[in-house]
Design an enzyme around this catalytic site. Structure first.
Site, short mmCIF file in Angstrom:
data_model
loop_
_atom_site.label_atom_id
_atom_site.label_comp_id
_atom_site.label_asym_id
_atom_site.label_seq_id
_atom_site.Cartn_x
_atom_site.Cartn_y
_atom_site.Cartn_z
N HIS A 82 0.42 8.31 -5.33
CA HIS A 82 1.69 7.89 -4.75
C HIS A 82 2.44 9.06 -4.09
O HIS A 82 3.62 8.92 -3.78
CB HIS A 82 2.60 7.29 -5.83
CG HIS A 82 2.20 5.93 -6.29
ND1 HIS A 82 1.04 5.70 -6.99
CD2 HIS A 82 2.80 4.72 -6.15
CE1 HIS A 82 0.97 4.40 -7.27
NE2 HIS A 82 2.01 3.80 -6.76
N GLU A 118 -6.21 -3.46 1.79
CA GLU A 118 -5.77 -2.59 2.89
C GLU A 118 -6.70 -2.67 4.10
O GLU A 118 -6.25 -2.65 5.24
CB GLU A 118 -5.65 -1.15 2.41
CG GLU A 118 -4.40 -0.87 1.57
CD GLU A 118 -4.50 -1.36 0.14
OE1 GLU A 118 -5.61 -1.76 -0.29
OE2 GLU A 118 -3.48 -1.36 -0.57
#
Lengths: 382, 330
Positions: free
Chosen positions: B135, B66
């Site tokens: 999540h 990321e």
């Protein structure tokens, strides 16, 4: 499992401070510390056509960069700069690599690349703004294809990689160079930039100046293998160059840039050098390293080495050195005067450029700040 | 209104897809980047079919890193590109947080305005889909706190379409929070309309007794709350913030001056959340109008719980109605 193998798995007390493996890594060198030109079958060709004038130019660059750096250090001691990160000892790595670049190449520096900035034509006084505290960068990166100094360690290697990906998308044959240090090699961003540049075959040269110390942490605290060997695991070549040898730094960087331009992807260059001074003016090297170590590196001084070569080969006379001395003093004076004349920024600069498109909260706070300033009856606050 | 206007009914995820397609088509400098965004079309299929039509050079599958995704996007922006990067899930943004906060947000200021950072960071966020940990989080306040970033979150398909266009056109970095539990909710999108400004809130339901402020996934809930309250004879106004930074305090103030009561609803933990900022500023602006303290409904100061407990953690109809009752009882 035998007793012996159990014992072998026990972490050794010395782990992490052990010296690098005994097999001495290859070090590309074209000029010995004594100033003798040595042959190198692979890299000689990259400096084969160098003229005496260009050699004198490299010497001049190093001397003036060192003079600038010394002036900045003095200015910090006099309270004119809040901090300074000296490049003393790393002139050859920076000038050698910096002079290998073309105008259309793009440079992503750390905060110590004063010599590279010099090669890019950035006015050295521009480098001092952030250290004086009048801005956080201050120059137009696109003016000289020299990005702003980056303080967070290793971040800029990803910016360089992304920029290089853009160069490749554009079909241009420019190259990009990312500077970082041995300490930064421990950062995840550096590893990620190696991954991205390898998988996208980005035209980027990673130029690691291994100056042996990350503030007080020695290279042995960053790695158990010579840094240039890291590249192999990512699928591109790495080479160690004598970072105190300006000719070798020039030759090896040219080679790496040619690879990038030719579509051969990234290269890691480890310039093996030494930071002669402190990490910044805030630390005290005498607390963490031995005097003998510095003395040993002083014998490998990059400027002295080229001077010896210039003199031995009759490429420079006394007149040249005397003239350079005068020029050097003039630079010091110019830097000193420029710093002292540097105005504090306008107080509303706090709000300037937070956003390109504007932002309601910033507008509101700017207005509040203005009203507060205007509330001082004597007008001093306005 | 022009006679040729056509409204397309599409899911929120599809609206983003169509918006990205339009941007890729209009400007060769726009890039879509992220993990699995190419062949797969993203784990939520938001980028479905884009690589097929625009090629691997425009719609780029990236390594699983990321910080690398955002860091290289910064470099691409410096080269003149306009990258739209996807962070696969809210809880995965933190490896990139350093690049977003220390680099992306500050580049324009550090260059004294010479450098623009037109990067969009797309983050599917929030809970309610029964996912595993990391999540379902709502980290918007962490980004709103950082000067240099814009933070937005659409609540419906039309806004998703237009706000993405505006985010891509912005010369500032935009953190674009996509309410993943609303990805499959359909709505009308007028692809020819002239959209309202990105930073403006919208009153999505008029009312007179109390103002509910929400954004992203909670807007629909607040509309349901207003419906339920209407059955009890209470008239609630619902304001969809759309943008969290900048935040349209003028719109909230106008509503609160009318209703005199305010409840802020978001999924993120209440503590130091966007509701705290709204409560403080609206108290300052509307001190003499308020009939009750500003109340907040949101997540607890606890890690996002396992899926079987998320209905307890997330604001639901009853918790918001309870806050409405408490406000009206003052």
């Amino acid at each position: 499992m035998t007793v012996e193998s159990t014992a072998a798995r026990k972490p050794r007390r010395s782990a992490g401070t052990r010296k690098s493996p005994s097999t001495k890594p290859e070090l590309v060198q074209l000029l010995t510390p004594e100033g003798k030109r040595v042959k190198n079958a692979e890299y000689d060709k990259y400096v084969a056509d160098i003229t005496p004038e260009e050699l004198r130019g490299l010497y001049r660059d190093m001397v003036l960069t060192r003079r600038f750096d010394a002036e900045a250090t003095s200015l910090q001691r006099q309270g004119e700069l809040g901090l300074w990160a000296s490049l003393l000892g790393q002139e050859a790595a920076q000038i050698g690599s910096g002079r290998a670049l073309r105008d259309d190449d793009y440079v992503f520096p750390t905060y110590r690349e004063h010599g590279v900035a010099w090669c890019r034509g950035v006015d050295p006084t521009n480098l001092l703004g952030m250290f004086r505290g009048v801005n956080n960068g201050g120059w137009d990166p696109n003016g000289n294809n020299f990005h702003l100094y980056t303080i967070v360690i290793g971040s800029q290697t990803l910016h360089a990689t992304g920029y290089a990906m853009g160069v490749a998308k554009d079909g241009a044959d420019s190259a990009v160079i990312a500077y970082f240090g041995d300490g930064a090699s421990s950062q995840g961003d550096v590893a990620e930039s190696f991954t991205f540049s390898a998988v996208y075959n980005a035209p980027v040269v990673f130029f690691c100046q291994n100056n042996q110390w990350a503030i007080s942490e020695p290279t042995e605290r960053q790695t158990r293998v010579p840094l240039y060997q890291r590249a192999q695991g990512f699928g591109f070549p790495g080479v160690r160059v004598d970072g105190n040898d300006v000719l070798a730094s020039l030759a090896v960087t040219k080679w790496a840039l040619e690879r990038a331009r030719g579509g051969e992807g990234p290269t890691l260059v480890e310039a093996y050098t030494y930071r002669m001074g402190a990490h910044t003016t805030s630390d005290d090297p005498s607390k963490y390293r031995a005097d003998e170590e510095r003395e040993a590196w002083e014998a490998k001084d990059p400027i002295l080495r080229l001077r010896r070569y210039l003199e031995a080969s009759n490429h420079a006379d006394e007149g040249f050195f005397a003239e350079l001395e005068t020029e050097s003093e003039a630079l010091g004076k110019r830097v000193r005067e420029a710093v002292r004349a540097m105005p504090d920024p306008d107080r509303f600069a706090i709000f300037e450029h937070a956003y390109a498109d504007g932002h309601a909260l910033v507008d509101e706070e700017r207005a509040g700040f203005a009203a507060y300033q205007a509330s001082f009856a004597d007008g001093e606050g306005a | 209104m022009a006679e040729t206007v056509t409204f397309k009914n599409m899911a929120l995820a599809k609206a983003i897809n169509e918006s990205l397609r339009r941007a890729l088509d209009a400007d060769p400098k726009v890039l879509v980047m992220g993990e699995d965004v190419g062949k797969l079309g993203g784990v939520f299929r938001v980028t479905d079919g884009l690589q097929k039509d625009f090629g691997e050079s425009r719609v780029v599958d990236t390594p699983l890193a990321e910080s690398g995704i955002v860091g290289t996007a910064i470099g691409l922006a410096l080269r003149g590109y306009r990258p739209v990067v996807e962070i696969q899930f809210d809880g995965f943004v933190f490896p990139a947080y350093d690049q977003i906060v220390t680099q992306l947000a500050k580049m324009h200021a550090r260059s004294l305005g010479k450098v623009k950072m037109p990067v969009v960071v797309r983050i599917p966020y929030g809970g309610g889909i029964g996912a595993v940990e990391h999540h379902s989080e709502s980290p918007e306040s962490l980004f709103a706190h950082v000067a240099g970033l814009k933070v937005v979150s659409p609540s419906n398909a039309s806004d998703a379409y237009w706000m993405m266009q505006q985010a891509i056109q912005s010369d500032d970095p935009v953190i674009f929070f996509e309410p993943k539990r609303r990805y499959w909710d359909k709505g009308d999108v007028n692809t020819e309309a002239i959209p309202g400004p990105l930073h403006k809130a919208q009153v999505v339901r008029e009312g007179t007794d109390l103002t509910l402020v929400a954004y992203g996934p909670m807007v629909k809930l607040c509309q349901e709350v207003a419906n339920a309250a209407a059955e009890e004879g209470r008239s609630l106004e619902v304001v969809d913030l759309r943008s969290i930074s900048p935040l349209d305090f003028d719109a909230i103030q106008a509503s609160v001056e009318k209703t005199r009561r305010l409840v802020v609803v978001h999924e993120a933990p209440v503590f130091f959340g966007s509701g705290a900022e709204i409560a403080a500023r609206i108290t300052e602006r509307c001190f003499y109008h308020l009939e009750a303290p500003v109340l907040r409904v949101g997540g607890y100061h606890a890690p996002y719980p396992p899926a079987r407990l998320e209905d307890e953690y997330l604001p639901g109809l009853d918790r918001v109605l309870d806050a409405v009752d408490r406000s009206l009882a003052y």
